[in-house]
Scaffold this motif. Sequence first.
Motif, PDB file in Angstrom:
ATOM      1  N   VAL A  62       0.840  -1.199   0.000  1.00 34.50           N
ATOM      2  CA  VAL A  62       0.000   0.000   0.000  1.00 34.50           C
ATOM      3  C   VAL A  62       0.874   1.247   0.000  1.00 34.50           C
ATOM      4  N   TRP A  63       0.536   2.184  -0.885  1.00 37.22           N
ATOM      5  CA  TRP A  63       1.111   3.526  -0.857  1.00 37.22           C
ATOM      6  C   TRP A  63      -0.031   4.454  -0.467  1.00 37.22           C
ATOM      7  N   LEU A  64       0.110   5.167   0.642  1.00 40.27           N
ATOM      8  CA  LEU A  64      -0.953   6.030   1.149  1.00 40.27           C
ATOM      9  C   LEU A  64      -0.576   7.485   0.906  1.00 40.27           C
ATOM     10  N   ASN A  65      -1.424   8.195   0.170  1.00 42.25           N
ATOM     11  CA  ASN A  65      -1.122   9.571  -0.222  1.00 42.25           C
ATOM     12  C   ASN A  65      -1.401  10.546   0.914  1.00 42.25           C
ATOM     13  N   SER A  66      -1.072  11.825   0.685  1.00 41.77           N
ATOM     14  CA  SER A  66      -1.174  12.853   1.720  1.00 41.77           C
ATOM     15  C   SER A  66      -2.617  13.031   2.193  1.00 41.77           C
ATOM     16  N   GLY A  67      -2.759  13.336   3.476  1.00 43.33           N
ATOM     17  CA  GLY A  67      -4.075  13.580   4.053  1.00 43.33           C
ATOM     18  C   GLY A  67      -4.999  12.381   3.996  1.00 43.33           C
ATOM     19  N   SER A  68      -4.444  11.171   4.125  1.00 41.92           N
ATOM     20  CA  SER A  68      -5.231   9.945   3.971  1.00 41.92           C
ATOM     21  C   SER A  68      -5.088   9.040   5.192  1.00 41.92           C
ATOM     22  N   THR A  69      -6.075   8.142   5.341  1.00 44.93           N
ATOM     23  CA  THR A  69      -6.073   7.188   6.450  1.00 44.93           C
ATOM     24  C   THR A  69      -6.536   5.821   5.956  1.00 44.93           C
ATOM     25  N   LEU A  70      -5.833   4.772   6.383  1.00 39.71           N
ATOM     26  CA  LEU A  70      -6.246   3.408   6.051  1.00 39.71           C
ATOM     27  C   LEU A  70      -6.305   2.592   7.336  1.00 39.71           C
ATOM     28  N   SER A  71      -7.437   1.897   7.527  1.00 40.29           N
ATOM     29  CA  SER A  71      -7.609   1.014   8.682  1.00 40.29           C
ATOM     30  C   SER A  71      -7.732  -0.421   8.206  1.00 40.29           C
ATOM     31  N   TYR A  72      -7.119  -1.353   8.949  1.00 39.32           N
ATOM     32  CA  TYR A  72      -7.152  -2.763   8.557  1.00 39.32           C
ATOM     33  C   TYR A  72      -6.911  -3.620   9.803  1.00 39.32           C
ATOM     34  N   PRO A  73      -7.374  -4.856   9.825  1.00 41.51           N
ATOM     35  CA  PRO A  73      -7.167  -5.720  10.989  1.00 41.51           C
ATOM     36  C   PRO A  73      -5.738  -6.218  11.074  1.00 41.51           C
ATOM     37  N   LYS A  74      -5.301  -6.567  12.275  1.00 40.38           N
ATOM     38  CA  LYS A  74      -3.957  -7.112  12.438  1.00 40.38           C
ATOM     39  C   LYS A  74      -3.811  -8.407  11.662  1.00 40.38           C
ATOM     40  N   LYS A  75      -4.920  -9.144  11.547  1.00 42.45           N
ATOM     41  CA  LYS A  75      -4.912 -10.401  10.804  1.00 42.45           C
ATOM     42  C   LYS A  75      -6.226 -10.523  10.045  1.00 42.45           C
ATOM     43  N   PHE A  76      -6.137 -10.742   8.735  1.00 43.75           N
ATOM     44  CA  PHE A  76      -7.343 -10.890   7.926  1.00 43.75           C
ATOM     45  C   PHE A  76      -8.012 -12.239   8.227  1.00 43.75           C
ATOM     46  N   ASP A  77      -9.366 -12.259   8.169  1.00 43.88           N
ATOM     47  CA  ASP A  77     -10.059 -13.532   8.347  1.00 43.88           C
ATOM     48  C   ASP A  77     -10.128 -14.283   7.018  1.00 43.88           C
ATOM     49  N   ARG A  78     -10.717 -15.459   7.030  1.00 41.45           N
ATOM     50  CA  ARG A  78     -10.730 -16.311   5.846  1.00 41.45           C
ATOM     51  C   ARG A  78     -11.799 -15.916   4.836  1.00 41.45           C
TER      52      ARG A  78
ATOM     53  N   LYS B  99     -12.803 -12.573   3.944  1.00 45.27           N
ATOM     54  CA  LYS B  99     -12.417 -11.446   3.107  1.00 45.27           C
ATOM     55  C   LYS B  99     -11.308 -10.641   3.775  1.00 45.27           C
ATOM     56  N   ARG B 100     -10.579  -9.918   2.937  1.00 46.48           N
ATOM     57  CA  ARG B 100      -9.527  -9.014   3.408  1.00 46.48           C
ATOM     58  C   ARG B 100     -10.063  -7.591   3.235  1.00 46.48           C
ATOM     59  N   LEU B 101     -10.612  -7.033   4.301  1.00 45.67           N
ATOM     60  CA  LEU B 101     -11.278  -5.730   4.222  1.00 45.67           C
ATOM     61  C   LEU B 101     -10.414  -4.622   4.792  1.00 45.67           C
ATOM     62  N   VAL B 102     -10.232  -3.542   4.019  1.00 39.62           N
ATOM     63  CA  VAL B 102      -9.553  -2.341   4.506  1.00 39.62           C
ATOM     64  C   VAL B 102     -10.475  -1.158   4.272  1.00 39.62           C
ATOM     65  N   LYS B 103     -10.343  -0.123   5.093  1.00 45.22           N
ATOM     66  CA  LYS B 103     -11.193   1.061   4.980  1.00 45.22           C
ATOM     67  C   LYS B 103     -10.321   2.283   4.712  1.00 45.22           C
ATOM     68  N   LEU B 104     -10.685   3.012   3.657  1.00 45.73           N
ATOM     69  CA  LEU B 104      -9.849   4.122   3.181  1.00 45.73           C
ATOM     70  C   LEU B 104     -10.585   5.449   3.211  1.00 45.73           C
ATOM     71  N   THR B 105      -9.871   6.459   3.683  1.00 45.27           N
ATOM     72  CA  THR B 105     -10.290   7.851   3.517  1.00 45.27           C
ATOM     73  C   THR B 105      -9.126   8.577   2.861  1.00 45.27           C
ATOM     74  N   GLY B 106      -9.359   9.167   1.692  1.00 44.39           N
ATOM     75  CA  GLY B 106      -8.277   9.837   0.979  1.00 44.39           C
ATOM     76  C   GLY B 106      -7.886   9.080  -0.267  1.00 44.39           C
ATOM     77  N   GLU B 107      -6.575   8.859  -0.463  1.00 47.20           N
ATOM     78  CA  GLU B 107      -6.094   8.214  -1.683  1.00 47.20           C
ATOM     79  C   GLU B 107      -5.021   7.182  -1.367  1.00 47.20           C
ATOM     80  N   ALA B 108      -5.095   6.043  -2.068  1.00 49.16           N
ATOM     81  CA  ALA B 108      -4.101   4.990  -1.877  1.00 49.16           C
ATOM     82  C   ALA B 108      -3.945   4.188  -3.156  1.00 49.16           C
ATOM     83  N   TYR B 109      -2.725   3.669  -3.332  1.00 52.46           N
ATOM     84  CA  TYR B 109      -2.438   2.757  -4.437  1.00 52.46           C
ATOM     85  C   TYR B 109      -2.190   1.387  -3.834  1.00 52.46           C
TER      86      TYR B 109
END
Length: 323
Positions: A132-148, A150-160
């Motif tokens: 993950v590349w997280l751009n300026s003024g952005s936030t990404l939340s994710y679990p310490k360990k993904f479950d079986r 789905k791998r869910l992440v939550k984004l505010t802003g911009e990410a690659y």
Amino acid sequence: MKEYYRKYLENNCTEEEFQQFVELFVKPDKKLVLDAQMKEHWKLTKAQETETPDLTDTLHKIHYEINSQEPRTGKTRKLVTYLTRVAAVLFIPLAIAFFFTLDKTEIGTELQTVSTPLASKTYFVLPDGSEVWLNSGSTLSYPKKFDRKKRLVKLTGEAYFDVQKSKTPFEVETENVQVHVLGTAFNVMSYADTNPEVTLERGKVQLISNFGAQQVLEPGEQAVINSANSTIQVQKVDTEIYSSWIDNKLIFRDESLKDVVERLERWYNISIEIDDEYISDKKLTATIEYESITEVMDLLEITLSLKYEYDKNERKLIVKPIK
């Protein structure tokens, strides 16, 4: 100075405190203090058990902060340029220490959260190996360990994202759209007050908007989610334009001055005001890489026949037409 140093590491300093913190890098008589504080913090910082993000791109925060001040000329500009380069070299261990500290605060919680201030960006690896590349003024939340499931992440802003292939679906959730993938590379831009954009570089993704619209993207396509009329518009694009920021570049191809200004404000963490609506639609084609805000504004003056001035009291740049 020790208090400014501590607050910066905790990402909790005011603008005035940040200026004091920068003095540690730009004033020779502060070198001994800086060295002592860095060594002290480094000894207290232990390596984490999980892989630690490479966040050295945060060095550019100091570069942009210094260059976003009142425009300088002559010897002063040369001195600032030199000191900025010196600060960048000194700042490498500090940047690592800062994000170690950030990681420590998340240990033991259900979600990890990584945030980037304006004029900065971050690279890190998710628990499944996805990058993950997280751009300026952005936030990404994710679990310490993904479950079986789905791998869910939550984004505010911009990410690659460069997603690790897996049978477990990978999902990016934003305020207005969800992106579903199995293994691919793509850019998601979802800042407040803008129409979200998803740009696919390779692989395949499915979009599901909050109003129920669905769209599958092929490589080289970009989807713009218009929440006002509940539509998803798809077009072929040069994906490099929308992912070049991960390589410290901003690429503009026939973009309006209004859109250019929005990106520059986030990139340099400075307020820019367009004084006349007439010039908002002027088009710019350019590539920016490591230039200071002063150099960029000088470029706009030449290419778009504009002029700008710096309002010291309001701490903002004002762009005006030449009359």
